[in-house]
Design a protein around this motif. Structure first.
Motif, PDB file in Angstrom:
ATOM      1  N   TYR A  54      21.053  87.016  75.238  1.00 22.00           N
ATOM      2  CA  TYR A  54      21.467  88.008  76.230  1.00 22.00           C
ATOM      3  C   TYR A  54      22.977  88.018  76.450  1.00 22.00           C
ATOM      4  N   VAL A  55      23.699  87.143  75.777  1.00 22.05           N
ATOM      5  CA  VAL A  55      25.166  87.160  75.808  1.00 22.05           C
ATOM      6  C   VAL A  55      25.661  87.087  74.364  1.00 22.05           C
ATOM      7  N   ALA A  56      26.900  87.441  74.153  1.00 25.25           N
ATOM      8  CA  ALA A  56      27.476  87.395  72.811  1.00 25.25           C
ATOM      9  C   ALA A  56      27.447  85.963  72.273  1.00 25.25           C
ATOM     10  N   ALA A  57      27.198  85.829  70.987  1.00 17.78           N
ATOM     11  CA  ALA A  57      27.180  84.518  70.344  1.00 17.78           C
ATOM     12  C   ALA A  57      28.555  83.861  70.461  1.00 17.78           C
ATOM     13  N   THR A  58      28.553  82.537  70.548  1.00 17.41           N
ATOM     14  CA  THR A  58      29.804  81.780  70.580  1.00 17.41           C
ATOM     15  C   THR A  58      30.014  81.120  69.223  1.00 17.41           C
ATOM     16  N   ASN A  59      31.268  80.810  68.943  1.00 15.61           N
ATOM     17  CA  ASN A  59      31.631  80.125  67.704  1.00 15.61           C
ATOM     18  C   ASN A  59      32.416  78.871  68.049  1.00 15.61           C
ATOM     19  N   ILE A  60      32.344  77.883  67.173  1.00 17.87           N
ATOM     20  CA  ILE A  60      33.189  76.708  67.329  1.00 17.87           C
ATOM     21  C   ILE A  60      34.637  77.205  67.323  1.00 17.87           C
ATOM     22  N   GLY A  61      35.417  76.751  68.282  1.00 24.54           N
ATOM     23  CA  GLY A  61      36.808  77.191  68.404  1.00 24.54           C
ATOM     24  C   GLY A  61      37.023  78.288  69.430  1.00 24.54           C
ATOM     25  N   ASP A  62      35.917  78.890  69.926  1.00 24.28           N
ATOM     26  CA  ASP A  62      36.034  79.914  70.978  1.00 24.28           C
ATOM     27  C   ASP A  62      36.376  79.278  72.319  1.00 24.28           C
ATOM     28  N   VAL A  63      37.016  80.061  73.171  1.00 24.23           N
ATOM     29  CA  VAL A  63      37.168  79.668  74.569  1.00 24.23           C
ATOM     30  C   VAL A  63      35.773  79.586  75.168  1.00 24.23           C
ATOM     31  N   MET A  64      35.501  78.540  75.939  1.00 22.90           N
ATOM     32  CA  MET A  64      34.198  78.414  76.588  1.00 22.90           C
ATOM     33  C   MET A  64      34.027  79.572  77.561  1.00 22.90           C
ATOM     34  N   PRO A  65      32.990  80.421  77.364  1.00 22.09           N
ATOM     35  CA  PRO A  65      32.809  81.541  78.277  1.00 22.09           C
ATOM     36  C   PRO A  65      32.357  81.086  79.659  1.00 22.09           C
ATOM     37  N   GLY A  66      32.685  81.873  80.638  1.00 21.01           N
ATOM     38  CA  GLY A  66      32.260  81.583  81.998  1.00 21.01           C
ATOM     39  C   GLY A  66      33.013  82.422  83.009  1.00 21.01           C
ATOM     40  N   SER A  67      32.487  82.394  84.214  1.00 18.46           N
ATOM     41  CA  SER A  67      33.089  83.154  85.314  1.00 18.46           C
ATOM     42  C   SER A  67      34.202  82.360  85.960  1.00 18.46           C
ATOM     43  N   GLY A  68      35.119  83.098  86.569  1.00 19.22           N
ATOM     44  CA  GLY A  68      36.213  82.442  87.254  1.00 19.22           C
ATOM     45  C   GLY A  68      36.781  83.295  88.367  1.00 19.22           C
ATOM     46  N   ILE A  69      37.592  82.638  89.175  1.00 20.71           N
ATOM     47  CA  ILE A  69      38.353  83.287  90.242  1.00 20.71           C
ATOM     48  C   ILE A  69      39.809  82.935  89.993  1.00 20.71           C
ATOM     49  N   GLY A  70      40.675  83.934  90.027  1.00 17.87           N
ATOM     50  CA  GLY A  70      42.081  83.665  89.793  1.00 17.87           C
ATOM     51  C   GLY A  70      42.972  84.657  90.505  1.00 17.87           C
ATOM     52  N   SER A  71      44.263  84.397  90.419  1.00 20.14           N
ATOM     53  CA  SER A  71      45.234  85.316  91.011  1.00 20.14           C
ATOM     54  C   SER A  71      46.052  85.952  89.891  1.00 20.14           C
ATOM     55  N   VAL A  72      46.400  87.206  90.096  1.00 23.99           N
ATOM     56  CA  VAL A  72      47.182  87.960  89.117  1.00 23.99           C
ATOM     57  C   VAL A  72      48.623  87.478  89.183  1.00 23.99           C
ATOM     58  N   ILE A  73      49.159  87.075  88.011  1.00 22.97           N
ATOM     59  CA  ILE A  73      50.563  86.649  87.963  1.00 22.97           C
ATOM     60  C   ILE A  73      51.430  87.628  87.182  1.00 22.97           C
ATOM     61  N   ALA A  74      50.806  88.524  86.422  1.00 22.98           N
ATOM     62  CA  ALA A  74      51.511  89.617  85.733  1.00 22.98           C
ATOM     63  C   ALA A  74      50.495  90.725  85.509  1.00 22.98           C
ATOM     64  N   SER A  75      50.944  91.977  85.660  1.00 21.74           N
ATOM     65  CA  SER A  75      49.996  93.074  85.533  1.00 21.74           C
ATOM     66  C   SER A  75      50.568  94.257  84.785  1.00 21.74           C
ATOM     67  N   GLU A  76      49.754  94.772  83.870  1.00 23.32           N
ATOM     68  CA  GLU A  76      50.013  96.043  83.197  1.00 23.32           C
ATOM     69  C   GLU A  76      48.805  96.954  83.428  1.00 23.32           C
ATOM     70  N   HIS A  77      48.167  96.778  84.574  1.00 24.74           N
ATOM     71  CA  HIS A  77      46.995  97.583  84.951  1.00 24.74           C
ATOM     72  C   HIS A  77      47.279  98.215  86.309  1.00 24.74           C
ATOM     73  N   PRO A  78      47.082  99.521  86.445  1.00 27.37           N
ATOM     74  CA  PRO A  78      47.429 100.191  87.704  1.00 27.37           C
ATOM     75  C   PRO A  78      46.591  99.745  88.906  1.00 27.37           C
ATOM     76  N   LYS A  79      45.449  99.156  88.676  1.00 22.98           N
ATOM     77  CA  LYS A  79      44.556  98.747  89.753  1.00 22.98           C
ATOM     78  C   LYS A  79      44.924  97.385  90.356  1.00 22.98           C
ATOM     79  N   PHE A  80      45.730  96.589  89.634  1.00 22.01           N
ATOM     80  CA  PHE A  80      46.024  95.227  90.072  1.00 22.01           C
ATOM     81  C   PHE A  80      47.518  94.974  90.211  1.00 22.01           C
TER      82      PHE A  80
END
Length: 177
Positions: A54-80
Motif C-alpha cells: 500500500y506504499v511505494a517500495a523502498t530500496n537499500i540506500g533510500d531515505v527511511m520514509p515516514g511522517s514528520g513535523i518541521g519548520s520552513v527555512i527556505a521557500s519557493e512555494h507561494p503557500k509557505f
C-alpha cells in the motif's frame, strides 16, 4: 538511509546508515525544512521489508520514509513562508527539501506532535478503516486483531464510542492487560 532489510527479525542499528549530504536548495514549488519531530510507526518495518503493497517500495540506500513535523527555512512555494510549521511525509531527514503541495501547514503549533499519533496516520487509519469501511452499527461486536497496537487501540475506542461491543486480540497476557 535504509541499509538492510529486517525480514523476519527485529530491527538492528545496522539496518540504518547515517549519511551527511549538502542541503538541496528548493526549486519552484518546493521548501526546505528543519525537522523537529519524526513519526515512528510499526508499519515502517513493513515498508523496509516491502510487504503490504500500500506504499511505494523502498530500496537499500533510500531515505527511511515516514511522517514528520518541521519548520520552513527556505521557500519557493507561494503557500509557505519561512517559519511556517508543517507536517508531511518527508522521511528521516534533518533538512529535507520537499514538494510544498505534499505538506500541510499546522495552524496550532502547540498541537503539532498530535499529528504523529492519534491525529495522524494512526488515528486516521483507525477512524476511516472502521467507520468508512467497517461501518459498525450500535450493538455490533467488533473484533480488533491488533488491539494492543497503536491503530488497534484507537479502533477499539472508536468502536466503543459507536456503541459496539469490542473484543480485542493481542499477543500475550501482558499486552492483553
Amino acid at each position: 538511509m535504509i541499509a538492510d532489510r529486517p525480514n523476519g527479525r527485529p530491527l538492528k542499528d545496522s539496518d540504518f546508515e547515517l549519511v551527511t549530504r549538502d542541503i538541496r536548495a528548493p526549486e519552484a514549488g518546493e521548501v526546505v525544512l528543519r525537522t523537529h519531530w519524526l513519526g515512528f510507526d510499526p508499519a515502517q518495518k513493513g515498508w523496509m521489508e516491502n510487504v503490504g503493497g500500500y506504499v511505494a517500495a523502498t530500496n537499500i540506500g533510500d531515505v527511511m520514509p515516514g511522517s514528520g513535523i518541521g519548520s520552513v527555512i527556505a521557500s519557493e512555494h507561494p503557500k509557505f513562508a519561512v517559519g511556517d510549521i508543517v507536517s508531511g511525509r518527508f522521511g528521516w531527514q534533518e533538512f529535507p527539501t520537499a514538494a510544498g503541495d505534499e505538506l500541510e501547514r499546522i495552524s496550532d503549533p502547540e498541537m503539532a506532535t498530535a499529528r504523529l499519533g492519534v491525529l495522524g496516520t494512526t488515528g486516521m487509519t483507525a477512524y476511516f478503516g472502521l467507520l468508512r469501511v467497517g461501518k459498525p452499527q450500535a450493538g455490533d461486536t467488533v473484533v480488533v486483531s491488533g488491539a494492543a497496537g497503536a491503530t488497534g487501540s484507537v479502533v477499539g475506542q472508536i468502536a466503543k464510542i459507536a456503541g459496539c461491543r469490542v473484543v480485542g486480540i493481542a499477543g500475550g497476557a501482558e499486552k492483553c492487560r
